[in-house]
Structures are given as structure tokens and as C-alpha cells.
Design an enzyme around this catalytic site. Structure first.
Site, mmCIF file in Angstrom:
data_model
loop_
_atom_site.group_PDB
_atom_site.id
_atom_site.type_symbol
_atom_site.label_atom_id
_atom_site.label_comp_id
_atom_site.label_asym_id
_atom_site.label_seq_id
_atom_site.Cartn_x
_atom_site.Cartn_y
_atom_site.Cartn_z
ATOM 1 C CG HIS A 180 8.136 -36.914 21.908
ATOM 2 N ND1 HIS A 180 7.448 -36.077 22.469
ATOM 3 C CD2 HIS A 180 9.004 -36.836 22.883
ATOM 4 C CE1 HIS A 180 7.516 -36.227 24.095
ATOM 5 N NE2 HIS A 180 8.557 -37.007 24.189
ATOM 6 C CG HIS A 210 13.379 -37.578 24.239
ATOM 7 N ND1 HIS A 210 13.486 -36.899 25.179
ATOM 8 C CD2 HIS A 210 11.903 -38.281 24.087
ATOM 9 C CE1 HIS A 210 12.178 -36.372 25.434
ATOM 10 N NE2 HIS A 210 11.383 -37.140 24.806
ATOM 11 C CD GLU A 229 10.455 -40.736 22.757
ATOM 12 O OE1 GLU A 229 11.386 -40.725 23.123
ATOM 13 O OE2 GLU A 229 8.609 -40.665 22.563
ATOM 14 C CG ASP A 237 9.305 -36.185 27.578
ATOM 15 O OD1 ASP A 237 10.640 -36.908 27.259
ATOM 16 O OD2 ASP A 237 9.485 -36.012 26.952
#
Length: 164
Positions: free
Chosen positions: A107, A105, A41, A118
Site C-alpha cells: 500500500h 501486497h 502496488e 481488501d
């Protein structure tokens, strides 16, 4: 990724405003998309501006993964100090108009949704981050689409935004 790199993304906010993710920012994120099974990630902060006399917001730039950040295939934890320096420099360079808007971010899934980590982190940020706005924005970049959420500091509610 199915997104065309020639298009801005615009999301509808619940209050009637919009949040714009310009093509230049999308292009800069593109290299972090987890399109192979070994890629970790990536993430950072989103910086931008609130448009005067409207509920519109523009994301002008992002920070990128930095030394000290920790990332695995399914987690990303950013080192606060290094990203805070990016925020502070942007604030000063813009004469106090480019501000912290939230986090982004990746995934490793086509249609990303927030994990329980999250959700916990976003609610903690809504409670603890010091910002001038009642909202923070959270972008998750999947392998096929980018999804955006808006969190409200007073109520601690988080709403997925609709792509226009």
C-alpha cells in the site's frame, strides 16, 4: 522503510501462537515498497509451514508480481494460475510441508490498513480457498511498516495481529 533488514518480524496470534516473517522474506519484499509516487502496488502469495505441536507458523517464501497480474498505484490483482503453479511447486519440492498461508501486497501509505476491496477479497478467500487450516494470513506492506491480519475461515472474522 523504518524496518531493519536484520530483524525477523514476529506477530502474536489470538490463539497464543506466533507467526514469523524471516528477514530473508522481508528483504525480498523490500523492493516492492511504494516509496515513490509512481510505483504500483505489488503482491503475491505467502508460503510456509505450521510448526508441529504448537500454534506457530513460519512464512518461508513468497511469490512476486508476475506477468498477467494487474497493478495500479492503489490496486493489485494477481493472476491465479501463475501463482498457483508457485504454490504447487513449493508443495511438491518440500515433500508436502510448504503450503499456502495467505496473501501479501503493498500500500502507498506509511501505516497500512485494509481497504474495502481488501476486506471483501479476504472474506471471499476465507470462504472459497481450499486449504487445510482454519486460518489465512494477510500482510500489507506500507512505506513505514508491515502489518499482518489473521482471518478465520469458520467465523469469517479478521483480526489484526500485534507485532512482538
Amino acid at each position: 522503510m523504518n524496518l531493519k533488514l536484520c530483524d525477523n518480524l514476529v506477530y502474536a496470534r489470538p490463539n497464543g501462537g506466533r507467526i514469523k516473517l524471516p528477514v530473508e522474506v522481508i528483504a525480498s519484499i523490500h523492493g516492492y515498497i511504494q516509496n515513490d509516487r509512481h510505483k504500483p502496488e505489488g503482491g503475491g502469495v505467502m508460503l510456509g509451514r505450521y510448526i508441529i505441536d504448537s500454534q506457530d507458523v513460519v512464512i518461508d517464501k513468497i511469490s512476486f508480481p508476475m506477468p498477467g497480474d494487474r497493478a495500479t498505484r492503489t490496486t493489485f490483482f494477481r493472476k491465479k494460475r501463475a501463482h498457483q503453479q508457485v504454490i504447487d511447486r513449493a508443495w511438491e519440492a518440500s515433500n508436502h510441508t510448504c503450503t499456502y498461508l495467505g496473501e501479501w501486497h503493498t500500500h502507498p501509505e506509511p501505516h497500512p490498513s485494509p481497504s474495502s476491496i481488501d476486506d471483501t477479497n479476504w472474506k471471499r478467500k476465507l470462504k472459497n480457498d481450499i486449504v487445510d487450516s482454519d486460518s489465512l494470513f494477510f500482510l500489507i506492506v506500507g512505506t513505514s511498516e508491515m502489518r499482518m491480519w489473521e482471518g478465520h475461515r469458520r467465523s469469517r472474522t479478521i483480526t489484526m495481529l500485534k507485532l512482538l
